[in-house]
Design a protein around this motif. Structure first.
Motif, PDB file in Angstrom:
ATOM      1  N   ILE A  68      -1.212 -46.326  21.120  1.00 39.65           N
ATOM      2  CA  ILE A  68      -2.189 -47.094  21.860  1.00 39.65           C
ATOM      3  C   ILE A  68      -1.549 -47.568  23.159  1.00 39.65           C
ATOM      4  CG2 ILE A  68      -1.666 -49.225  20.588  1.00 39.65           C
ATOM      5  CD1 ILE A  68      -4.705 -49.923  20.981  1.00 39.65           C
ATOM      6  N   LEU A  69      -2.227 -47.285  24.253  1.00 37.89           N
ATOM      7  CA  LEU A  69      -1.785 -47.739  25.566  1.00 37.89           C
ATOM      8  C   LEU A  69      -2.585 -48.972  25.958  1.00 37.89           C
ATOM      9  CD1 LEU A  69      -1.634 -44.334  27.494  1.00 37.89           C
ATOM     10  CD2 LEU A  69       0.114 -45.402  26.061  1.00 37.89           C
ATOM     11  N   SER A  70      -1.924 -49.875  26.659  1.00 40.60           N
ATOM     12  CA  SER A  70      -2.586 -51.067  27.171  1.00 40.60           C
ATOM     13  C   SER A  70      -2.398 -51.140  28.675  1.00 40.60           C
ATOM     14  CB  SER A  70      -1.994 -52.331  26.532  1.00 40.60           C
ATOM     15  OG  SER A  70      -2.150 -52.315  25.138  1.00 40.60           O
ATOM     16  N   CYS A  71      -3.352 -51.749  29.326  1.00 40.99           N
ATOM     17  CA  CYS A  71      -3.269 -51.946  30.775  1.00 40.99           C
ATOM     18  C   CYS A  71      -3.788 -53.344  31.076  1.00 40.99           C
ATOM     19  CB  CYS A  71      -4.077 -50.890  31.506  1.00 40.99           C
ATOM     20  SG  CYS A  71      -4.154 -51.132  33.294  1.00 40.99           S
ATOM     21  N   ALA A  72      -2.899 -54.188  31.551  1.00 40.80           N
ATOM     22  CA  ALA A  72      -3.264 -55.551  31.909  1.00 40.80           C
ATOM     23  C   ALA A  72      -3.570 -55.627  33.391  1.00 40.80           C
ATOM     24  CB  ALA A  72      -2.128 -56.502  31.555  1.00 40.80           C
ATOM     25  N   ALA A  73      -4.683 -56.256  33.726  1.00 37.58           N
ATOM     26  CA  ALA A  73      -5.129 -56.336  35.113  1.00 37.58           C
ATOM     27  C   ALA A  73      -5.108 -57.774  35.601  1.00 37.58           C
ATOM     28  CB  ALA A  73      -6.538 -55.774  35.237  1.00 37.58           C
ATOM     29  N   SER A  74      -4.786 -57.930  36.867  1.00 39.60           N
ATOM     30  CA  SER A  74      -4.850 -59.250  37.490  1.00 39.60           C
ATOM     31  C   SER A  74      -6.237 -59.449  38.084  1.00 39.60           C
ATOM     32  CB  SER A  74      -3.801 -59.356  38.593  1.00 39.60           C
ATOM     33  OG  SER A  74      -4.122 -58.453  39.642  1.00 39.60           O
ATOM     34  N   GLY A  75      -6.539 -60.673  38.461  1.00 38.64           N
ATOM     35  CA  GLY A  75      -7.796 -60.918  39.166  1.00 38.64           C
ATOM     36  C   GLY A  75      -8.861 -61.562  38.306  1.00 38.64           C
ATOM     37  N   ARG A  76      -9.841 -62.161  38.969  1.00 45.78           N
ATOM     38  CA  ARG A  76     -10.891 -62.910  38.285  1.00 45.78           C
ATOM     39  C   ARG A  76     -12.165 -62.110  38.095  1.00 45.78           C
ATOM     40  NH1 ARG A  76     -10.548 -68.789  41.393  1.00 45.78           N
ATOM     41  NH2 ARG A  76      -8.343 -69.194  40.955  1.00 45.78           N
ATOM     42  N   LYS A  82      -9.300 -60.888  28.010  1.00 49.16           N
ATOM     43  CA  LYS A  82      -7.851 -60.717  28.179  1.00 49.16           C
ATOM     44  C   LYS A  82      -7.506 -59.890  29.409  1.00 49.16           C
ATOM     45  CE  LYS A  82      -6.733 -61.103  23.254  1.00 49.16           C
ATOM     46  NZ  LYS A  82      -6.092 -60.454  22.087  1.00 49.16           N
ATOM     47  N   ASN A  83      -8.513 -59.480  30.178  1.00 43.39           N
ATOM     48  CA  ASN A  83      -8.266 -58.633  31.357  1.00 43.39           C
ATOM     49  C   ASN A  83      -7.454 -57.392  30.997  1.00 43.39           C
ATOM     50  OD1 ASN A  83      -9.554 -60.625  32.840  1.00 43.39           O
ATOM     51  ND2 ASN A  83      -8.040 -60.618  34.484  1.00 43.39           N
ATOM     52  N   THR A  84      -7.804 -56.781  29.885  1.00 39.38           N
ATOM     53  CA  THR A  84      -7.006 -55.665  29.386  1.00 39.38           C
ATOM     54  C   THR A  84      -7.900 -54.502  28.965  1.00 39.38           C
ATOM     55  OG1 THR A  84      -5.270 -57.167  28.620  1.00 39.38           O
ATOM     56  CG2 THR A  84      -5.273 -54.959  27.690  1.00 39.38           C
ATOM     57  N   VAL A  85      -7.447 -53.302  29.259  1.00 40.64           N
ATOM     58  CA  VAL A  85      -8.106 -52.090  28.790  1.00 40.64           C
ATOM     59  C   VAL A  85      -7.116 -51.322  27.922  1.00 40.64           C
ATOM     60  CG1 VAL A  85      -7.476 -50.736  30.822  1.00 40.64           C
ATOM     61  CG2 VAL A  85      -9.476 -50.086  29.487  1.00 40.64           C
ATOM     62  N   TYR A  86      -7.647 -50.655  26.915  1.00 43.51           N
ATOM     63  CA  TYR A  86      -6.817 -49.950  25.947  1.00 43.51           C
ATOM     64  C   TYR A  86      -7.220 -48.481  25.885  1.00 43.51           C
ATOM     65  CZ  TYR A  86      -6.246 -54.779  24.405  1.00 43.51           C
ATOM     66  OH  TYR A  86      -6.011 -56.125  24.372  1.00 43.51           O
ATOM     67  N   LEU A  87      -6.248 -47.666  25.476  1.00 41.31           N
ATOM     68  CA  LEU A  87      -6.538 -46.273  25.166  1.00 41.31           C
ATOM     69  C   LEU A  87      -5.896 -45.968  23.820  1.00 41.31           C
ATOM     70  CD1 LEU A  87      -7.898 -43.671  26.234  1.00 41.31           C
ATOM     71  CD2 LEU A  87      -5.616 -42.952  27.009  1.00 41.31           C
ATOM     72  N   GLN A  88      -6.727 -45.868  22.798  1.00 39.26           N
ATOM     73  CA  GLN A  88      -6.260 -45.496  21.468  1.00 39.26           C
ATOM     74  C   GLN A  88      -6.238 -43.973  21.402  1.00 39.26           C
ATOM     75  OE1 GLN A  88      -5.371 -47.417  18.521  1.00 39.26           O
ATOM     76  NE2 GLN A  88      -4.665 -45.376  17.932  1.00 39.26           N
ATOM     77  N   MET A  89      -5.072 -43.421  21.121  1.00 39.17           N
ATOM     78  CA  MET A  89      -4.915 -41.964  21.091  1.00 39.17           C
ATOM     79  C   MET A  89      -4.533 -41.532  19.687  1.00 39.17           C
ATOM     80  SD  MET A  89      -2.934 -41.386  24.711  1.00 39.17           S
ATOM     81  CE  MET A  89      -1.459 -42.248  24.166  1.00 39.17           C
ATOM     82  N   ASN A  90      -5.395 -40.748  19.059  1.00 40.70           N
ATOM     83  CA  ASN A  90      -5.155 -40.246  17.703  1.00 40.70           C
ATOM     84  C   ASN A  90      -5.040 -38.723  17.729  1.00 40.70           C
ATOM     85  OD1 ASN A  90      -5.447 -42.896  16.686  1.00 40.70           O
ATOM     86  ND2 ASN A  90      -7.652 -42.617  16.462  1.00 40.70           N
ATOM     87  N   SER A  91      -4.520 -38.177  16.666  1.00 37.80           N
ATOM     88  CA  SER A  91      -4.387 -36.720  16.515  1.00 37.80           C
ATOM     89  C   SER A  91      -3.745 -36.107  17.759  1.00 37.80           C
ATOM     90  CB  SER A  91      -5.757 -36.080  16.255  1.00 37.80           C
ATOM     91  OG  SER A  91      -6.359 -36.624  15.103  1.00 37.80           O
ATOM     92  N   LEU A  92      -2.661 -36.693  18.171  1.00 36.92           N
ATOM     93  CA  LEU A  92      -2.022 -36.251  19.414  1.00 36.92           C
ATOM     94  C   LEU A  92      -1.459 -34.839  19.290  1.00 36.92           C
ATOM     95  CD1 LEU A  92      -0.423 -39.629  20.396  1.00 36.92           C
ATOM     96  CD2 LEU A  92      -1.889 -38.269  21.891  1.00 36.92           C
ATOM     97  N   LYS A  93      -1.529 -34.130  20.409  1.00 34.16           N
ATOM     98  CA  LYS A  93      -1.069 -32.751  20.487  1.00 34.16           C
ATOM     99  C   LYS A  93       0.015 -32.643  21.568  1.00 34.16           C
ATOM    100  CE  LYS A  93      -5.841 -31.231  19.667  1.00 34.16           C
ATOM    101  NZ  LYS A  93      -6.967 -30.419  20.206  1.00 34.16           N
ATOM    102  N   PRO A  94       0.862 -31.635  21.492  1.00 38.93           N
ATOM    103  CA  PRO A  94       1.869 -31.468  22.553  1.00 38.93           C
ATOM    104  C   PRO A  94       1.252 -31.397  23.949  1.00 38.93           C
ATOM    105  CG  PRO A  94       2.423 -30.106  20.678  1.00 38.93           C
ATOM    106  CD  PRO A  94       1.071 -30.693  20.384  1.00 38.93           C
ATOM    107  N   GLU A  95       0.076 -30.838  24.061  1.00 38.05           N
ATOM    108  CA  GLU A  95      -0.569 -30.734  25.378  1.00 38.05           C
ATOM    109  C   GLU A  95      -1.063 -32.080  25.911  1.00 38.05           C
ATOM    110  OE1 GLU A  95      -1.259 -28.929  22.633  1.00 38.05           O
ATOM    111  OE2 GLU A  95      -3.425 -28.485  22.499  1.00 38.05           O
ATOM    112  N   ASP A  96      -0.973 -33.131  25.106  1.00 41.04           N
ATOM    113  CA  ASP A  96      -1.287 -34.480  25.590  1.00 41.04           C
ATOM    114  C   ASP A  96      -0.090 -35.112  26.297  1.00 41.04           C
ATOM    115  OD1 ASP A  96      -3.089 -34.971  22.537  1.00 41.04           O
ATOM    116  OD2 ASP A  96      -3.957 -34.585  24.522  1.00 41.04           O
TER     117      ASP A  96
END
Length: 121
Positions: A19-27, A75-89
């Motif tokens: 799972i990747l997270s991205c925290a953003a600044s700003g209102r 939380k000013n955050t976006v996530y990317l849940q990555m399942n069944s990962l492949k080498p091409e990812d």
């Protein structure tokens, strides 16, 4: 101005999850379109998934059914849940932000520094 900081990359075996997270600044985060992109060595950057401020999502065909983008506006955050990962990812993954426009078009205005995802076979 929006500043973005990704986290959560790493090394995983084929079939694993990250799972990747991205925290953003700003209102104004709740009004911002957020996207995840990736770029593999020798390849062009491509959009993986995107989400509007209201939660509407879209995905590249290559990740549909395996990846899920979500956001927590409190939380000013976006996530990317990555399942069944492949080498091409395997790629550097970047989160990005913009204030409008078609969410799957790559004309994003703000970019994070990237986080590496490596999927071993």
């Amino acid at each position: 101005q929006v500043q973005l900081v990704e986290s959560g990359g790493g090394l995983v075996q084929t079939g694993g999850s990250l799972i990747l997270s991205c925290a953003a600044s700003g209102r104004t985060f709740s009004r911002i379109v957020m996207g995840w992109f990736r770029q593999a060595p020798g390849k062009e950057r491509e959009i993986v998934a995107a989400v509007t401020g209201g939660g509407t999502t879209n995905y590249a065909d290559s990740v549909k059914g395996r990846f899920t983008i979500s956001r927590d506006n409190a939380k000013n955050t976006v996530y990317l849940q990555m399942n069944s990962l492949k080498p091409e990812d395997t790629a550097a993954y970047y989160c990005a932000a913009k204030y409008g426009g078609y969410i799957m078009r790559s004309d994003y205005d703000y970019w994070g520094q990237g986080t590496q995802v490596t999927v071993s076979s």
